[in-house]
Design a protein around this motif. Structure first.
Motif, PDB file in Angstrom:
ATOM      1  N   GLU A 167       0.694  -1.181  -0.005  1.00  0.00           N
ATOM      2  CA  GLU A 167       0.104   0.048   0.080  1.00  0.00           C
ATOM      3  C   GLU A 167       0.988   1.210  -0.162  1.00  0.00           C
ATOM      4  OE1 GLU A 167      -3.544   2.175   0.166  1.00  0.00           O
ATOM      5  OE2 GLU A 167      -3.152   0.189  -0.609  1.00  0.00           O
TER       6      GLU A 167
ATOM      7  N   ASP B 114      -7.410   0.104   0.955  1.00  0.00           N
ATOM      8  CA  ASP B 114      -8.854  -0.059   0.685  1.00  0.00           C
ATOM      9  C   ASP B 114      -9.390  -1.444   0.301  1.00  0.00           C
ATOM     10  OD1 ASP B 114      -9.157   2.633   0.929  1.00  0.00           O
ATOM     11  OD2 ASP B 114      -8.928   3.134  -1.016  1.00  0.00           O
ATOM     12  N   THR B 115      -8.583  -2.053  -0.366  1.00  0.00           N
ATOM     13  CA  THR B 115      -8.847  -3.501  -0.806  1.00  0.00           C
ATOM     14  C   THR B 115      -7.465  -4.409  -0.765  1.00  0.00           C
ATOM     15  OG1 THR B 115      -8.227  -3.330  -3.030  1.00  0.00           O
ATOM     16  CG2 THR B 115     -10.601  -3.034  -2.327  1.00  0.00           C
ATOM     17  N   GLY B 116      -7.446  -5.569  -0.277  1.00  0.00           N
ATOM     18  CA  GLY B 116      -6.311  -6.449   0.000  1.00  0.00           C
ATOM     19  C   GLY B 116      -6.041  -6.482   1.222  1.00  0.00           C
TER      20      GLY B 116
ATOM     21  N   ASN C  56      -8.211 -10.686 -12.523  1.00  0.00           N
ATOM     22  CA  ASN C  56      -7.996 -10.657 -11.101  1.00  0.00           C
ATOM     23  C   ASN C  56      -8.295 -12.098 -10.693  1.00  0.00           C
ATOM     24  OD1 ASN C  56      -7.962  -9.425  -8.677  1.00  0.00           O
ATOM     25  ND2 ASN C  56     -10.168  -9.324  -8.494  1.00  0.00           N
TER      26      ASN C  56
ATOM     27  N   ASP D 164      -6.735 -13.091  -3.697  1.00  0.00           N
ATOM     28  CA  ASP D 164      -6.227 -12.323  -5.223  1.00  0.00           C
ATOM     29  C   ASP D 164      -4.896 -12.748  -5.453  1.00  0.00           C
ATOM     30  OD1 ASP D 164      -4.956  -9.807  -6.377  1.00  0.00           O
ATOM     31  OD2 ASP D 164      -7.008 -10.048  -7.046  1.00  0.00           O
TER      32      ASP D 164
ATOM     33  N   ASP E 260      -2.626  -9.721  -5.161  1.00  0.00           N
ATOM     34  CA  ASP E 260      -2.224  -9.240  -3.760  1.00  0.00           C
ATOM     35  C   ASP E 260      -1.688 -10.097  -3.026  1.00  0.00           C
ATOM     36  OD1 ASP E 260      -2.978  -7.440  -1.437  1.00  0.00           O
ATOM     37  OD2 ASP E 260      -3.881  -9.323  -0.673  1.00  0.00           O
TER      38      ASP E 260
ATOM     39  N   SER F  84      -8.158 -11.455   3.624  1.00  0.00           N
ATOM     40  CA  SER F  84      -9.487 -12.138   3.949  1.00  0.00           C
ATOM     41  C   SER F  84      -9.661 -12.950   2.502  1.00  0.00           C
ATOM     42  CB  SER F  84     -10.545 -10.694   3.363  1.00  0.00           C
ATOM     43  OG  SER F  84     -10.543  -9.828   4.525  1.00  0.00           O
TER      44      SER F  84
ATOM     45  N   TYR G 156     -12.160 -14.788  -0.441  1.00  0.00           N
ATOM     46  CA  TYR G 156     -12.901 -14.454  -1.417  1.00  0.00           C
ATOM     47  C   TYR G 156     -14.074 -15.562  -1.453  1.00  0.00           C
ATOM     48  CZ  TYR G 156     -10.437 -10.450  -3.283  1.00  0.00           C
ATOM     49  OH  TYR G 156      -9.746  -9.179  -3.297  1.00  0.00           O
TER      50      TYR G 156
END
Length: 356
Positions: free
Chosen positions: A20, A39-41, A234, A301, A304, A352, A354
């Protein structure tokens, strides 16, 4: 408010900067805390002894334990740290420039410069005023004593190595944060893991993960399907582990189904004093008793996950805790320096899962 120190360990920030652009940094008399929440990841939490990263620290503020909270951009910090890789010394201080708070890094390096050799090979003669007249390059003159006026003439050594000192200053803009704002940043709470296992070397795992991600991209180019193209941009990798020493990495698409598996890995023993339930009721015990066919899985991901695996440069032991279908927690145990006593430092990664 004052902060001035010498840098001792720059590898950690390099691992964080791949995730980040912004990190929160909390300093106090005893610890350094890094927090990265994109924000994501994946999220990162690191609580480290002050002496793990810094040396000769001067820290002062009006807060308890001289606490200072900073928000700083990782990209310019990493750029400055690259300049310090081969430095003889590097120090960091909190200051202001035009009223804007900055971390000013002063890096001192020594470079070896080699001069031009010029013409010739450094040959020389002795100057004589003997019978052949003045200015004749021949043997010495006089009666041979030490005061005969003859000196051994040395060559001009233009190829000597000379050390040159270079001082570089890099300024990193920061924001000084109010303590109340930082206290609201809470580490996520995760249920007790179903499986905990020591990962194989992360650079090896990263190489295979990156290969799977490239395979997904290649398969999308071979297919004209819009769905395949979107999935490849992705790609999701499935990580699975059991309580019998096995780890599995899989990629499944409309045109691909590839898997790599590691066996004979370690499932570390749990400390009963650290558990919130009896050991025999812990989810990992239930998974162990269910046998090697009982797996806990998460989907990550691909891009990530590759960034997370950059922590392999820290060369620490990594324990992965799987909360089945929910999250993956990585505990990276970073060995301390020889001059620092105590247990290994721990950097925590929260990834996290998915949905399927």
């Amino acid at each position: 408010m004052r902060f001035k120190t010498n840098l001792k360990n720059i590898q950690l920030v390099g691992a964080l900067s791949s995730l980040e652009k912004i990190t929160w940094l909390r300093l106090d008399d005893e610890h350094v805390r890094f927090t990265v929440i994109p924000d994501t990841g994946s999220q990162v939490w690191a609580l480290l002894p002050m002496e793990f990263i810094f040396d000769s620290v001067q820290l002062q503020s009006a807060e308890a334990q001289n606490t200072i909270n900073l928000e700083l951009p990782l990209v310019p910090l990493q750029r400055a740290l690259k300049s310090a890789l081969n430095a003889t010394s590097a120090n960091l201080r909190l200051t202001k420039k035009d009223g804007i708070p900055i971390l000013s890094m002063t890096i001192q390096t020594s470079t070896v410069a080699q001069g031009n050799q010029g013409g010739g090979q450094g040959s020389y003669s002795r100057f004589s005023r003997g019978d052949n007249g003045p200015g004749h390059f021949a043997g010495g003159f006089g009666d041979g004593d030490d005061d005969d006026g003859v000196f051994n003439i040395e060559p001009l050594e233009t190829h000597l190595h000379r050390e040159r000192e270079k001082i570089i200053t890099q300024d990193i803009p920061v924001r000084v944060l109010h303590p109340d704002n930082v206290e609201m940043i809470m580490q996520p709470k995760v249920r007790e893991p179903d499986v905990h296992i020591q990962l194989p070397p992360l650079l090896q795992l990263k190489a295979i993960s990156d290969r799977f991600t490239k395979l997904a991209a290649a398969s999308s180019r071979a297919s004209n399907s819009a769905t395949a193209t979107a999935a490849a941009s992705n790609p999701k990798l499935e990580l699975s582990a059991n309580m019998h020493g096995s780890l599995r990495l899989s990629l499944t698409t409309d045109t691909l189904d590839v898997t790599s598996q590691w066996d004979s890995l370690e499932n570390p023993e749990l400390d009963p004093s650290q558990l919130h339930c009896p050991l025999e009721e812990h989810p990992s015990t239930i998974f162990r008793e269910a046998g090697p066919d009982k797996w806990a899985s998460v989907r990550v991901d691909g891009k990530d996950w590759s960034k997370v695996l950059s922590v392999g440069r820290l060369e620490g032991r990594v324990i992965a805790c799987f909360a089945d279908e929910h999250a993956l927690i990585l505990y990276v145990y970073v060995p301390q320096h020889d001059d620092v006593q105590g247990d290994d430092c721990v950097v925590t990664y929260y990834v996290s899962s998915y949905s399927a």
